[in-house]
Design a protein around this motif. Structure first.
Motif, PDB file in Angstrom:
ATOM      1  N   SER A  78       2.359  -0.273   7.931  1.00 17.61           N
ATOM      2  CA  SER A  78       3.187  -0.748   6.818  1.00 17.61           C
ATOM      3  C   SER A  78       3.394  -2.260   6.865  1.00 17.61           C
ATOM      4  O   SER A  78       3.523  -2.907   5.822  1.00 17.61           O
ATOM      5  CB  SER A  78       4.546  -0.033   6.836  1.00 17.61           C
ATOM      6  N   GLN A  81       0.900  -4.401   4.980  1.00 15.14           N
ATOM      7  CA  GLN A  81       0.900  -4.178   3.528  1.00 15.14           C
ATOM      8  C   GLN A  81       2.085  -4.850   2.844  1.00 15.14           C
ATOM      9  O   GLN A  81       2.352  -4.596   1.664  1.00 15.14           O
ATOM     10  CB  GLN A  81       0.900  -2.678   3.232  1.00 15.14           C
ATOM     11  N   LYS A  82       2.758  -5.725   3.592  1.00 14.27           N
ATOM     12  CA  LYS A  82       3.887  -6.463   3.036  1.00 14.27           C
ATOM     13  C   LYS A  82       3.520  -7.941   2.895  1.00 14.27           C
ATOM     14  O   LYS A  82       2.594  -8.416   3.546  1.00 14.27           O
ATOM     15  CB  LYS A  82       5.113  -6.296   3.942  1.00 14.27           C
ATOM     16  N   PRO A 105      -7.045  -1.970   2.324  1.00 20.33           N
ATOM     17  CA  PRO A 105      -6.323  -1.475   1.149  1.00 20.33           C
ATOM     18  C   PRO A 105      -6.001  -2.568   0.144  1.00 20.33           C
ATOM     19  O   PRO A 105      -5.904  -3.745   0.487  1.00 20.33           O
ATOM     20  CB  PRO A 105      -5.042  -0.891   1.763  1.00 20.33           C
ATOM     21  N   VAL A 106      -5.808  -2.164  -1.090  1.00 26.42           N
ATOM     22  CA  VAL A 106      -5.438  -3.098  -2.146  1.00 26.42           C
ATOM     23  C   VAL A 106      -4.069  -3.711  -1.880  1.00 26.42           C
ATOM     24  O   VAL A 106      -3.754  -4.797  -2.379  1.00 26.42           O
ATOM     25  CB  VAL A 106      -5.457  -2.384  -3.517  1.00 26.42           C
ATOM     26  N   THR A 107      -3.271  -3.033  -1.053  1.00 26.10           N
ATOM     27  CA  THR A 107      -1.920  -3.507  -0.743  1.00 26.10           C
ATOM     28  C   THR A 107      -1.883  -4.485   0.426  1.00 26.10           C
ATOM     29  O   THR A 107      -0.803  -4.875   0.858  1.00 26.10           O
ATOM     30  CB  THR A 107      -1.014  -2.315  -0.413  1.00 26.10           C
ATOM     31  N   GLY A 110       0.633  -7.321   0.786  1.00 28.72           N
ATOM     32  CA  GLY A 110       1.451  -7.098  -0.394  1.00 28.72           C
ATOM     33  C   GLY A 110       0.708  -7.341  -1.694  1.00 28.72           C
ATOM     34  O   GLY A 110       1.306  -7.393  -2.763  1.00 28.72           O
ATOM     35  N   GLY A 111      -0.613  -7.506  -1.609  1.00 31.88           N
ATOM     36  CA  GLY A 111      -1.424  -7.711  -2.798  1.00 31.88           C
ATOM     37  C   GLY A 111      -1.545  -9.150  -3.249  1.00 31.88           C
ATOM     38  O   GLY A 111      -2.225  -9.437  -4.238  1.00 31.88           O
TER      39      GLY A 111
END
Length: 229
Positions: A78, A81-82, A105-107, A110-111
């Motif tokens: 996690s 992904q931030k 991942p696309v995240t 945090g993108g």
């Protein structure tokens, strides 16, 4: 034994810059550690990477060299992904391959990564990379090497990204096992080309396949480029 270095950089004074090199993530457990910027390099997942990533608001540089299975673990964390608001340098490299390498991942981050200035991606599939790069308005160096088939980016999508990076001075791209039949070329380039005002160096790392580089170059106009490979 593989090592992870946490490089905490003290804010320099006009008279004398100071640096502190910490060689273990255990130092970051202490709440008393002053909030200095962090330069982090990790070459193994054995260390408590999640502990270090908890300080993502202070991480200015991040260099990860991991094996294929370790990238799969990282993609599920996690913390990665931030957003990393202070991140200016990012290097993601495949260190050893004993199996399929999972997609990022696309995240990731945090993108978006609005502060990023230098980005290197080696051997790791990241199909949604263009979406992330469009948020990097200050990016000046971009290196994409040994791109696997799962991470293929069409020339049309790549030029769309490059045209938005007006501060980009260095661009390098290369594929791992790209063959002529695998290239999904877009329709003929439009009459108006994308302008790259700051680009000075362009390198294409796949001498066996010229169609991709030719399509890419046909869609771009350079003002200051001095070096092509």
């Amino acid at each position: 034994m593989p090592k992870m270095e946490i490089h905490c950089v003290f804010i320099p004074t006009p008279s004398r810059p100071t640096h502190l090199l910490l060689r273990s993530s255990r130092f970051l457990k202490f709440r008393c550690l002053a909030p200095f910027p962090i330069e982090m390099r990790c070459f193994s997942f054995r260390h408590k990477l999640n502990v270090a990533l908890e300080h993502r608001d202070r991480i200015r540089g991040l260099h990860l060299l991991l094996g294929s299975s370790e990238w799969g673990k990282l993609a599920k964390m996690s913390q990665i992904q931030k957003p990393f608001p202070a991140l200016t340098r990012l290097r993601l490299r495949l260190g050893g391959q004993s199996g399929p390498v999972p997609e990022l991942p696309v995240t990731l981050l945090g993108g978006s990564a609005p502060s990023l200035r230098s980005f290197q991606l080696d051997g790791i599939p990241f199909p949604t990379l263009p979406r992330l790069l469009l948020s990097c308005k200050d990016l000046s160096e971009l290196s994409l090497r040994w791109i696997p088939n799962l991470g293929y980016i069409s020339p049309e999508a790549m030029v769309t990204v490059l045209s938005a990076l007006i501060k980009l001075t260095y661009f390098e791209i290369g594929f791992k096992q790209l063959e002529t039949g695998q290239i999904r070329l877009a329709p003929p380039p439009p009459p108006t080309r994308a302008l790259l005002p700051s680009l000075r160096v362009f390198k294409f790392r796949d001498e066996g396949v010229k169609e991709y580089s030719e399509d890419l170059l046909a869609r771009m106009t350079f003002l200051n480029s001095k070096h092509f490979r």
